[in-house]
Scaffold this motif. Structure first.
Motif, PDB file in Angstrom:
ATOM      1  N   ALA A  54       2.384   7.012   7.895  1.00 42.48           N
ATOM      2  CA  ALA A  54       2.834   6.637   6.557  1.00 42.48           C
ATOM      3  C   ALA A  54       3.766   7.692   5.993  1.00 42.48           C
ATOM      4  N   ARG A  90       4.725   3.341   7.860  1.00 42.37           N
ATOM      5  CA  ARG A  90       4.551   2.581   6.617  1.00 42.37           C
ATOM      6  C   ARG A  90       5.092   3.396   5.446  1.00 42.37           C
ATOM      7  N   VAL A 123       5.175   4.078   1.413  1.00 43.51           N
ATOM      8  CA  VAL A 123       4.327   3.902   0.231  1.00 43.51           C
ATOM      9  C   VAL A 123       5.123   4.299  -1.008  1.00 43.51           C
ATOM     10  N   ALA A 125      -2.532   8.210  -3.539  1.00 42.04           N
ATOM     11  CA  ALA A 125      -2.209   6.841  -3.142  1.00 42.04           C
ATOM     12  C   ALA A 125      -2.421   6.631  -1.648  1.00 42.04           C
ATOM     13  N   VAL A 126      -1.914   7.542  -0.841  1.00 38.71           N
ATOM     14  CA  VAL A 126      -2.032   7.346   0.609  1.00 38.71           C
ATOM     15  C   VAL A 126      -3.475   7.547   1.070  1.00 38.71           C
ATOM     16  N   SER A 175      -6.082   6.707  -0.712  1.00 38.59           N
ATOM     17  CA  SER A 175      -6.755   5.472  -1.110  1.00 38.59           C
ATOM     18  C   SER A 175      -6.490   4.360  -0.108  1.00 38.59           C
ATOM     19  N   ILE A 176      -5.241   4.244   0.336  1.00 37.14           N
ATOM     20  CA  ILE A 176      -4.888   3.228   1.331  1.00 37.14           C
ATOM     21  C   ILE A 176      -5.641   3.474   2.630  1.00 37.14           C
ATOM     22  N   ALA A 177      -5.665   4.728   3.058  1.00 36.19           N
ATOM     23  CA  ALA A 177      -6.321   5.065   4.325  1.00 36.19           C
ATOM     24  C   ALA A 177      -7.835   4.884   4.250  1.00 36.19           C
ATOM     25  N   ASP A 213      -8.978   1.408   4.906  1.00 39.01           N
ATOM     26  CA  ASP A 213      -8.579   0.820   6.187  1.00 39.01           C
ATOM     27  C   ASP A 213      -9.167   1.629   7.339  1.00 39.01           C
ATOM     28  N   THR A 223      -5.410  11.653   8.007  1.00 41.86           N
ATOM     29  CA  THR A 223      -6.364  10.930   7.175  1.00 41.86           C
ATOM     30  C   THR A 223      -7.723  10.797   7.844  1.00 41.86           C
TER      31      THR A 223
END
Length: 333
Positions: A244, A272, A274, A294-295, A297-299, A302, A328
């Motif tokens: 990302a 990706r 963001v 933010a990154v 939270s996304i990781a 997932d 992550t």
């Protein structure tokens, strides 16, 4: 983003990204908050939430001597500084000012108040780095831990929306339209050295490296490309390893150069992208900290993101580029 209430804010901006219904008193109570400014309230409040979340998860964060705090900022509270100066000039004598307001006119007030409110007796530092403050604070945190100055650091950044900041930005850009709306907020992270009584706290990420460089006369593309290349070289990783990319993308005159530099790095990969600024506006010193949040939270949502690399970059218009590479923990909670 919301329309600015002109009865509350005497500003040239029509819209802003504000923390909803925020006031220090509403968040922290009446005691000790009568004169507290927004940036201090944001920093103290988010630190309280971080500590409370750890306790709720059964992994309380120790405070006291072993825990320090590093906070990124632009100038502290421009509103408090300018208000204090204005009052000193309006009174019959320069020293006839409200002494309770004086601490908030000092740049490191927010960090100091965080330590006082939450009993943090380790190193306490404020880094003035503008847009890159969150990443610069992260690097300073790594140095404190590596040197054994603390067992753990609460590391983050804070920025407030205020009339003073709004007018400063308005006059700074002159006739040029605003790149994006102003935002505000604070983000805080617990950073610990691996293996130091941290087994009960599953890490969201591992910090691999943080780098920064000056950019001369707006040559952001070259400076950021070199900064990222240095980071990858030092970690022994390649562009194909990046999962990302999280650019700051705030100021139009630099956002395109930042994007060009990053596209050149990850060209041919499935990295990706963001976008944080599009959601939260120009959060100033808090911007890079929001990019990290933010990154993560996304990781965290997932499981397939576990062990993936995220590249966070930031460009400050006053002459600094910075980047951080993190691995992550993805899906750890």
């Amino acid at each position: 983003m919301t329309a600015v209430d002109t009865e509350q804010w005497s500003v040239p901006d029509d819209h802003a990204c504000l923390v909803p219904d925020f006031s220090p008193r509403a968040l922290l109570g009446k005691k000790g908050t009568r004169d507290m400014d927004r940036v201090t309230g944001l920093a103290v409040g988010v630190t309280a939430q971080l500590l409370a979340e750890g306790a709720a998860d059964g992994a309380s964060v120790p405070t006291g001597e072993g825990t320090g705090l590093v906070l990124g900022t632009t100038t502290g509270s421009a509103e408090s500084m300018m208000g204090y100066t204005r009052t000193s000039m309006q009174k019959s004598k320069p020293f006839l000012v409200d002494p309770a307001l004086m601490p908030y006119a000092v740049m490191n007030c927010a960090a100091g108040q965080c330590a006082i409110w939450h009993g943090l007796k380790g190193p306490n530092a404020t880094l003035a780095g503008g847009q890159s403050a969150g990443l610069l604070s992260l690097n300073y945190t790594r140095r404190l831990l590596a040197s054994g100055r603390a067992e753990r650091i609460l590391c983050g950044a804070a920025e407030e929306f205020s009339a003073a900041r709004s007018w400063i930005e308005h006059h700074r850009r002159g006739r040029t339209p605003a790149d994006t709306v102003l935002g505000e907020g604070s983000a805080m992270f617990l950073v610990e050295t691996a293996g130091r009584d941290t087994a009960e706290r599953l890490p969201l990420a591992e910090i691999l490296d943080v780098r920064s460089r000056p950019h001369a006369q707006g040559a952001v593309r070259e400076a950021l490309a070199a900064c990222v290349a240095d980071t990858l070289r030092r970690t022994g990783l390649g562009p194909e390893d990046v999962w990302a990319v999280v650019p700051s993308g705030v100021h139009a005159q630099y956002a395109e150069q930042e994007a060009d530099a990053l596209h050149a790095v990850v060209r041919g990969t499935d990295a990706r992208w963001v976008d944080v600024t599009g959601l939260l506006g120009d959060a100033g010193a808090a911007g890079a900290a929001f990019q990290i949040a933010a990154v993560l939270s996304i990781a965290d949502a997932d499981p397939e993101a576990a062990g993936k690399l995220a590249l966070i970059t930031s460009v400050d218009r006053d002459g600094t580029v910075a980047c951080a590479l993190i691995r992550t923990g993805g899906g750890s909670r």
